[in-house]
Design an enzyme around this catalytic site. Sequence first.
Site, PDB file in Angstrom:
ATOM      1  CG  ASP A  93      -2.122  -0.847   1.097  1.00 17.79           C
ATOM      2  OD1 ASP A  93      -2.161  -1.685   0.179  1.00 17.79           O
ATOM      3  OD2 ASP A  93      -3.047  -0.708   1.919  1.00 17.79           O
ATOM      4  CG  HIS A 239       2.012  -0.052   4.356  1.00 14.31           C
ATOM      5  ND1 HIS A 239       1.595  -1.016   5.243  1.00 14.31           N
ATOM      6  CD2 HIS A 239       0.941   0.763   4.136  1.00 14.31           C
ATOM      7  CE1 HIS A 239       0.329  -0.788   5.561  1.00 14.31           C
ATOM      8  NE2 HIS A 239      -0.094   0.271   4.901  1.00 14.31           N
TER       9      HIS A 239
END
Length: 279
Positions: A93, A239
């Site tokens: 992400d 992430h």
Amino acid sequence: MPSSTASSPEQRSSPTPWHMPWVLKASVGLHAAAGVAVATMPGLWPQALAGVAANHLAVTALGLWPTSRLLGPNILRLPPTAIARREITLTFDDGPDPQVTPQVLDLLDTFQVKATFFCIGVRVLQYPTLAREIVQRGHRIENHSHAHRHTFSVSGLKRIEQEIRRGQAAIADTVGRAPCFFRAPAGLRNVFLDPVLHKLDLRLASWTRRGFDTARSDVDQVARRLIDELAPGDLLLLHDGHAARTSAGQAVVIEVLPRLLEACRARNVHPVTLDTAFS
């Protein structure tokens, strides 16, 4: 890359009518009932007000539960066919990030696996070459909103649709393919998200498990959260953007990812892109 090469959700499927999740229907019904009760029996206004307030609190709480399915469909694991193939999906992400994403791509290449990147629209526009490299190296980019606003989960219907549409356009115009999946910023949402996703022909994807690699700098702790119960069908959240750093200044995800990929090999599970898992 011209936008004419990309297909928008409206082009990929025919328009769908406005969709209302059952929680929203129930909320509307409760408000209507409270209004009727007060109109016919004014003395009931304290009870009606209390009921409406409780409803608002309950609906808000559901939006703060990223893996809830009470506000609409929400992908938490891969489908049975993918589980039978012993597949998992790694998702990254908040990128692309010019310092971290290239290192993630190199590690994925080293282990010969593919992943799904939930990218922020403004970052795709800021780093278009990097976004295109993600796709050219065999990975998929999906929609993580246009600006990753902290107010996303308290936004109204119009603002949510605008954020998602702008993210779709940024990604499609840059890489030539419109996303099929959406992940809400921080996983937080409200009752208006499902109708918008239904309208735009997008599927909400959350996760089975996350390592909290934006908040924790302990590599061992982050790795354990992802690896300890690793099994076919898992949808894992990491992430490449907003990554926490180790004491040496390295992004935690870069330290965790090789351990995770080694664990995948050891347990005979195969990382694939999210669209492949659902094909």
